[in-house]
Design a protein around this motif. Structure first.
Motif, short mmCIF file in Angstrom:
data_model
loop_
_atom_site.label_atom_id
_atom_site.label_comp_id
_atom_site.label_asym_id
_atom_site.label_seq_id
_atom_site.Cartn_x
_atom_site.Cartn_y
_atom_site.Cartn_z
N LEU A 1 0.83 -1.21 0.00
CA LEU A 1 0.00 0.00 0.00
C LEU A 1 0.86 1.26 0.00
O LEU A 1 0.55 2.24 -0.68
N ALA A 2 1.95 1.22 0.74
CA ALA A 2 2.86 2.37 0.75
C ALA A 2 3.51 2.55 -0.61
O ALA A 2 3.75 3.67 -1.05
N ALA A 3 3.81 1.45 -1.28
CA ALA A 3 4.43 1.53 -2.61
C ALA A 3 3.47 2.15 -3.62
O ALA A 3 3.90 2.86 -4.52
N GLU A 4 2.18 1.88 -3.47
CA GLU A 4 1.21 2.48 -4.38
C GLU A 4 1.18 3.99 -4.22
O GLU A 4 1.02 4.73 -5.18
N GLN A 5 1.34 4.46 -3.00
CA GLN A 5 1.30 5.89 -2.75
C GLN A 5 2.58 6.59 -3.22
O GLN A 5 2.55 7.70 -3.70
N GLN A 6 3.72 5.91 -3.08
CA GLN A 6 5.00 6.55 -3.35
C GLN A 6 5.61 6.13 -4.67
O GLN A 6 6.61 6.68 -5.08
N GLY A 7 5.06 5.13 -5.32
CA GLY A 7 5.67 4.59 -6.53
C GLY A 7 6.47 3.36 -6.18
O GLY A 7 6.66 3.01 -5.02
N ALA A 8 6.98 2.69 -7.19
CA ALA A 8 7.67 1.42 -6.97
C ALA A 8 9.11 1.60 -6.51
O ALA A 8 9.76 0.65 -6.10
N GLY A 9 9.65 2.81 -6.57
CA GLY A 9 11.06 3.03 -6.27
C GLY A 9 11.46 2.64 -4.86
O GLY A 9 12.44 1.93 -4.67
N ASN A 10 10.71 3.08 -3.86
CA ASN A 10 11.09 2.79 -2.48
C ASN A 10 10.96 1.32 -2.14
O ASN A 10 11.83 0.75 -1.47
N LEU A 11 9.89 0.68 -2.58
CA LEU A 11 9.72 -0.75 -2.30
C LEU A 11 10.81 -1.57 -2.99
O LEU A 11 11.38 -2.48 -2.39
N LEU A 12 11.13 -1.23 -4.22
CA LEU A 12 12.18 -1.94 -4.94
C LEU A 12 13.52 -1.75 -4.24
O LEU A 12 14.30 -2.70 -4.12
N ARG A 13 13.78 -0.55 -3.74
CA ARG A 13 15.02 -0.28 -3.03
C ARG A 13 15.11 -1.14 -1.77
O ARG A 13 16.16 -1.72 -1.47
N VAL A 14 14.02 -1.24 -1.03
CA VAL A 14 14.00 -2.05 0.19
C VAL A 14 14.21 -3.52 -0.15
O VAL A 14 14.98 -4.22 0.52
N VAL A 15 13.55 -4.00 -1.19
CA VAL A 15 13.69 -5.41 -1.58
C VAL A 15 15.13 -5.70 -1.98
O VAL A 15 15.70 -6.73 -1.59
N LEU A 16 15.76 -4.81 -2.72
CA LEU A 16 17.15 -5.03 -3.12
C LEU A 16 18.10 -5.02 -1.93
O LEU A 16 19.02 -5.84 -1.86
N ILE A 17 17.88 -4.11 -0.99
CA ILE A 17 18.74 -4.06 0.20
C ILE A 17 18.59 -5.33 1.02
O ILE A 17 19.58 -5.92 1.47
N VAL A 18 17.36 -5.79 1.21
CA VAL A 18 17.12 -7.02 1.97
C VAL A 18 17.75 -8.21 1.25
O VAL A 18 18.33 -9.09 1.89
N MET A 19 17.66 -8.23 -0.07
CA MET A 19 18.26 -9.33 -0.83
C MET A 19 19.78 -9.35 -0.67
O MET A 19 20.37 -10.41 -0.47
N VAL A 20 20.42 -8.19 -0.75
CA VAL A 20 21.87 -8.13 -0.61
C VAL A 20 22.29 -8.55 0.80
O VAL A 20 23.24 -9.33 0.97
N VAL A 21 21.59 -8.05 1.81
CA VAL A 21 21.92 -8.44 3.19
C VAL A 21 21.71 -9.93 3.38
O VAL A 21 22.52 -10.61 4.03
#
Length: 53
Positions: free
Chosen positions: A15-35
């Motif tokens: 829901l937050a990604a819909e409000q802000q666009g896909a950029g922030n959610l994608l950034r979080v997913v990539l950071i979690v994946m790298v960690v």
């Protein structure tokens, strides 16, 4: 601290990604994946450590 089930957390993130666009959610997913990759590598490679007695 309130416990949120992972499904509810994921729904809130979507829901937050819909409000802000896909950029922030994608950034979080990539950071979690790298960690996660770093922690997995550490867990697997710690068994190959040389033990000097």
């Amino acid at each position: 601290m309130e416990h949120n089930p992972s499904a509810a957390w994921l729904t809130e993130a979507a829901l937050a990604a819909e409000q802000q666009g896909a950029g922030n959610l994608l950034r979080v997913v990539l950071i979690v994946m790298v960690v996660g990759c770093v922690l997995t590598a550490w867990f697997l490679l710690r068994g190959y450590r040389q033990k000097d007695d």
